[in-house]
Scaffold this motif. Structure first.
Motif, PDB file in Angstrom:
ATOM      1  N   THR A   1      -0.227  -3.523  60.882  1.00  0.00           N
ATOM      2  CA  THR A   1      -0.319  -4.839  60.261  1.00  0.00           C
ATOM      3  C   THR A   1       0.972  -5.630  60.457  1.00  0.00           C
ATOM      4  OG1 THR A   1      -1.866  -3.916  58.652  1.00  0.00           O
ATOM      5  CG2 THR A   1      -0.894  -6.044  58.116  1.00  0.00           C
TER       6      THR A   1
ATOM      7  N   SER B   1       1.549  -9.119  62.735  1.00  0.00           N
ATOM      8  CA  SER B   1       2.207 -10.350  62.299  1.00  0.00           C
ATOM      9  C   SER B   1       3.242 -10.814  63.327  1.00  0.00           C
ATOM     10  CB  SER B   1       2.841 -10.191  60.921  1.00  0.00           C
ATOM     11  OG  SER B   1       3.977  -9.367  60.965  1.00  0.00           O
TER      12      SER B   1
ATOM     13  N   GLY C   1       3.055 -14.186  65.587  1.00  0.00           N
ATOM     14  CA  GLY C   1       4.190 -15.101  65.595  1.00  0.00           C
ATOM     15  C   GLY C   1       4.621 -15.471  67.001  1.00  0.00           C
TER      16      GLY C   1
ATOM     17  N   ILE D   1       0.677 -17.996  62.304  1.00  0.00           N
ATOM     18  CA  ILE D   1       1.119 -17.313  61.088  1.00  0.00           C
ATOM     19  C   ILE D   1      -0.128 -17.028  60.265  1.00  0.00           C
ATOM     20  CG2 ILE D   1       2.448 -17.459  58.956  1.00  0.00           C
ATOM     21  CD1 ILE D   1       4.408 -19.288  60.458  1.00  0.00           C
ATOM     22  N   ALA D   2      -0.326 -15.776  59.923  1.00  0.00           N
ATOM     23  CA  ALA D   2      -1.511 -15.386  59.163  1.00  0.00           C
ATOM     24  C   ALA D   2      -1.377 -15.780  57.701  1.00  0.00           C
ATOM     25  CB  ALA D   2      -1.722 -13.879  59.270  1.00  0.00           C
TER      26      ALA D   2
ATOM     27  N   GLU E   1      -3.371 -14.121  55.690  1.00  0.00           N
ATOM     28  CA  GLU E   1      -3.493 -12.750  55.192  1.00  0.00           C
ATOM     29  C   GLU E   1      -3.989 -11.829  56.295  1.00  0.00           C
ATOM     30  OE1 GLU E   1      -4.952 -11.128  51.112  1.00  0.00           O
ATOM     31  OE2 GLU E   1      -6.736 -11.249  52.396  1.00  0.00           O
ATOM     32  N   LEU E   2      -3.373 -10.664  56.363  1.00  0.00           N
ATOM     33  CA  LEU E   2      -3.831  -9.569  57.226  1.00  0.00           C
ATOM     34  C   LEU E   2      -4.085  -8.381  56.309  1.00  0.00           C
ATOM     35  CD1 LEU E   2      -1.141  -9.823  60.061  1.00  0.00           C
ATOM     36  CD2 LEU E   2      -3.478 -10.726  60.118  1.00  0.00           C
TER      37      LEU E   2
ATOM     38  N   ALA F   1      -8.696 -10.593  58.840  1.00  0.00           N
ATOM     39  CA  ALA F   1      -7.573 -11.525  58.947  1.00  0.00           C
ATOM     40  C   ALA F   1      -7.989 -12.955  58.659  1.00  0.00           C
ATOM     41  CB  ALA F   1      -6.982 -11.443  60.355  1.00  0.00           C
TER      42      ALA F   1
ATOM     43  N   ILE G   1      -6.360 -16.396  59.683  1.00  0.00           N
ATOM     44  CA  ILE G   1      -5.328 -16.972  60.543  1.00  0.00           C
ATOM     45  C   ILE G   1      -5.755 -18.385  60.940  1.00  0.00           C
ATOM     46  CG2 ILE G   1      -3.943 -16.672  62.637  1.00  0.00           C
ATOM     47  CD1 ILE G   1      -5.014 -13.684  62.569  1.00  0.00           C
TER      48      ILE G   1
END
Length: 149
Positions: free
Chosen positions: A72, A76, A80, A85-86, A88-89, A111, A113
């Protein structure tokens, strides 16, 4: 010890440790685990926490946590680098123990994103799976199911 080169932001060497203490026989005995950070601090483990429903942890659960966390975080970083930019993952990892051999790690990623296409998302997820340090360390089948939610 951590060596960090600020210009390239690359970690050269990192050493972490944990200690296991066990007393007694394999089935009736018990043990505890302590990590360097003390997040685990004499956390109990035993035959029943590994093969039944006892209270405590076990090696397979710790490998699952390590793989889910590493993958995870790598995801990220990959996102990036791709300009995303997520929000939430969320990764679940299932570790399979077959006949005394840890044989499989199943990663499942959900995810959120903004702005990413499904194709780019799958590309990033595959890169993270292949290149997270825990994936590289595991000598077993690793599968990945990744979905945008």
């Amino acid at each position: 010890m951590i060596a960090y080169i600020y210009r390239t932001k690359k970690i050269i060497r990192m050493i972490r440790n944990a200690t296991a203490v066990w007393s007694g026989s394999g089935k009736e005995g018990k043990g505890h685990l302590t990590t360097q950070s003390t997040v685990l601090n004499e956390s109990q483990y035993s035959w029943s926490t590994r093969f039944a429903d006892g209270i405590g942890t076990n090696p397979e659960e710790l490998i699952a946590a390590a793989h889910a966390g590493c993958f995870t975080m790598k995801m990220s970083f990959v996102l990036g680098e791709a300009g995303f930019i997520a929000d939430e993952l969320k990764t679940n990892c299932k570790i399979t123990l077959d006949n005394g051999v840890i044989s499989k790690s199943e990663l499942s990623l959900e995810a959120k994103i903004p702005g990413i296409t499904p194709e780019k998302f799958q590309e990033c997820a595959a890169e993270a799976k292949a290149n997270c340090p825990v994936s590289k360390a595991l000598n077993m089948e690793i599968t990945l199911s990744a979905s945008l939610v």
